[in-house]
Design an enzyme around this catalytic site. Structure first.
Site, mmCIF file in Angstrom:
data_model
loop_
_atom_site.group_PDB
_atom_site.id
_atom_site.type_symbol
_atom_site.label_atom_id
_atom_site.label_comp_id
_atom_site.label_asym_id
_atom_site.label_seq_id
_atom_site.Cartn_x
_atom_site.Cartn_y
_atom_site.Cartn_z
ATOM 1 N N HIS A 68 0.839 -1.190 0.000
ATOM 2 C CA HIS A 68 0.000 0.000 0.000
ATOM 3 C C HIS A 68 0.878 1.247 0.000
ATOM 4 C CE1 HIS A 68 -3.225 -2.763 1.253
ATOM 5 N NE2 HIS A 68 -4.048 -1.835 0.792
ATOM 6 N N LYS B 196 -0.276 4.818 4.547
ATOM 7 C CA LYS B 196 -1.194 3.913 5.253
ATOM 8 C C LYS B 196 -0.579 3.512 6.585
ATOM 9 C CE LYS B 196 -3.922 -0.330 4.715
ATOM 10 N NZ LYS B 196 -5.170 0.321 5.182
#
Length: 226
Positions: A134, A138
Site C-alpha cells: 500500500h 497507510k
C-alpha cells in the site's frame, strides 16, 4: 440523499466525487474541522442519510462513538480499529443505528475472498502466504484486507498457517497476492487496485444501501446485494 464524508484524504475526496456523480448531496469534514468528533452533534447528524468514514483508526473510533450513539447510519472503510468492533456493534444495537464496516469496499476484493476460501480447500497441503503493498501513508500493517484474506483461508481450512508480508511504498492504492506453494509449483491469486475509485464506488453503494436501515453488517455480508 445527503451524505457526510469524514476525511479529506485522497480516498475521501474520490468518495465525495463519486457520490455527487450518483446524484447525491455531499458535505465533507476534515480532521481539522472535527477533532475528537466535536462536530458530530445530534442536530448536525440529523440532516444526513448516511455518514461515510475514511479517516484514521484513532479518529474513526471517536467518529463511530458519536455517530452511532445518535442513531446515525454509518459506513466505515477505515481499518486498524477492530479491537473496538464488539463495542461498536453493541452501541449500534442499543441506539438503533445502522452500522456497515469492512476492510475493503472493492467488489473485486469480495470475489477474491471467495476464491481464497476455495483455494484453501483445494490444496490443503500447500504453504500459504499473503503479500500486500500500500501507499506510504497507510498507517496500519498488515492491511485490514490482508487480515481478512487470512481469515477467509483459515476459516476454510483451520490447519493452515498464513504469513503476511507488508510493504508501504509510494502512492500504491493496494496490491494483495495470495500464494499457495508446494515443492513443485506455485499458485497465485492477485488483486490490484489501479485507483481509489474501486473503494469509493463500493462505499457510496454501501451508503445508499444502509440509508434507513437498523443493524450492523460487515460489507462482505451485503456486497452481493449492491
Amino acid at each position: 440523499m445527503l451524505f457526510l464524508v469524514l476525511g479529506r484524504g485522497k480516498t475521501g475526496r474520490v468518495i465525495a466525487d463519486v457520490a455527487r456523480e450518483h446524484g447525491h448531496g455531499v458535505q465533507v469534514l476534515g480532521e481539522e474541522e472535527n477533532r475528537n468528533a466535536m462536530a458530530l452533534t445530534p442536530p448536525f447528524l440529523t440532516g444526513f442519510d448516511a455518514v461515510i468514514d475514511f479517516t484514521t483508526p484513532e479518529a474513526a473510533v471517536s467518529n463511530m462513538r458519536a455517530c452511532l450513539a445518535n442513531g446515525a447510519r454509518m459506513v466505515v472503510g477505515t481499518t486498524g480499529w477492530y479491537d473496538h468492533l464488539d463495542d461498536m456493534r453493541s452501541l449500534a444495537a442499543r441506539k438503533d443505528a445502522g452500522f456497515l464496516y469492512g476492510a475493503n469496499f472493492s467488489i473485486g476484493v469480495q470475489a477474491f475472498y471467495r476464491l481464497a476460501r476455495e483455494l484453501a480447500v483445494a490444496v490443503p497441503s500447500y504453504r500459504f502466504r499473503i503479500l500486500e503493498t500500500h501507499h506510504a501513508g497507510k498507517k496500519d500493517a498488515p492491511s485490514g484486507t490482508a487480515l481478512s484474506i487470512r481469515q477467509a483461508v483459515q476459516t476454510a481450512n483451520p490447519a493452515l498457517n498464513v504469513e503476511i508480508d507488508s510493504q508501504r511504498v509510494g502512492d500504491v492504492a493496494g496490491i494483495h497476492i495470495l500464494e499457495a506453494r508446494s515443492e513443485n509449483e506455485l499458485i497465485e491469486l492477485k488483486h490490484e487496485a489501479f485507483s481509489r475509485r474501486a473503494f469509493a464506488e463500493g462505499a457510496v453503494r454501501a451508503a445508499e444501501w444502509i440509508a434507513g436501515k437498523i443493524g450492523a453488517w460487515n460489507f462482505s455480508e451485503i456486497a452481493s446485494q449492491l
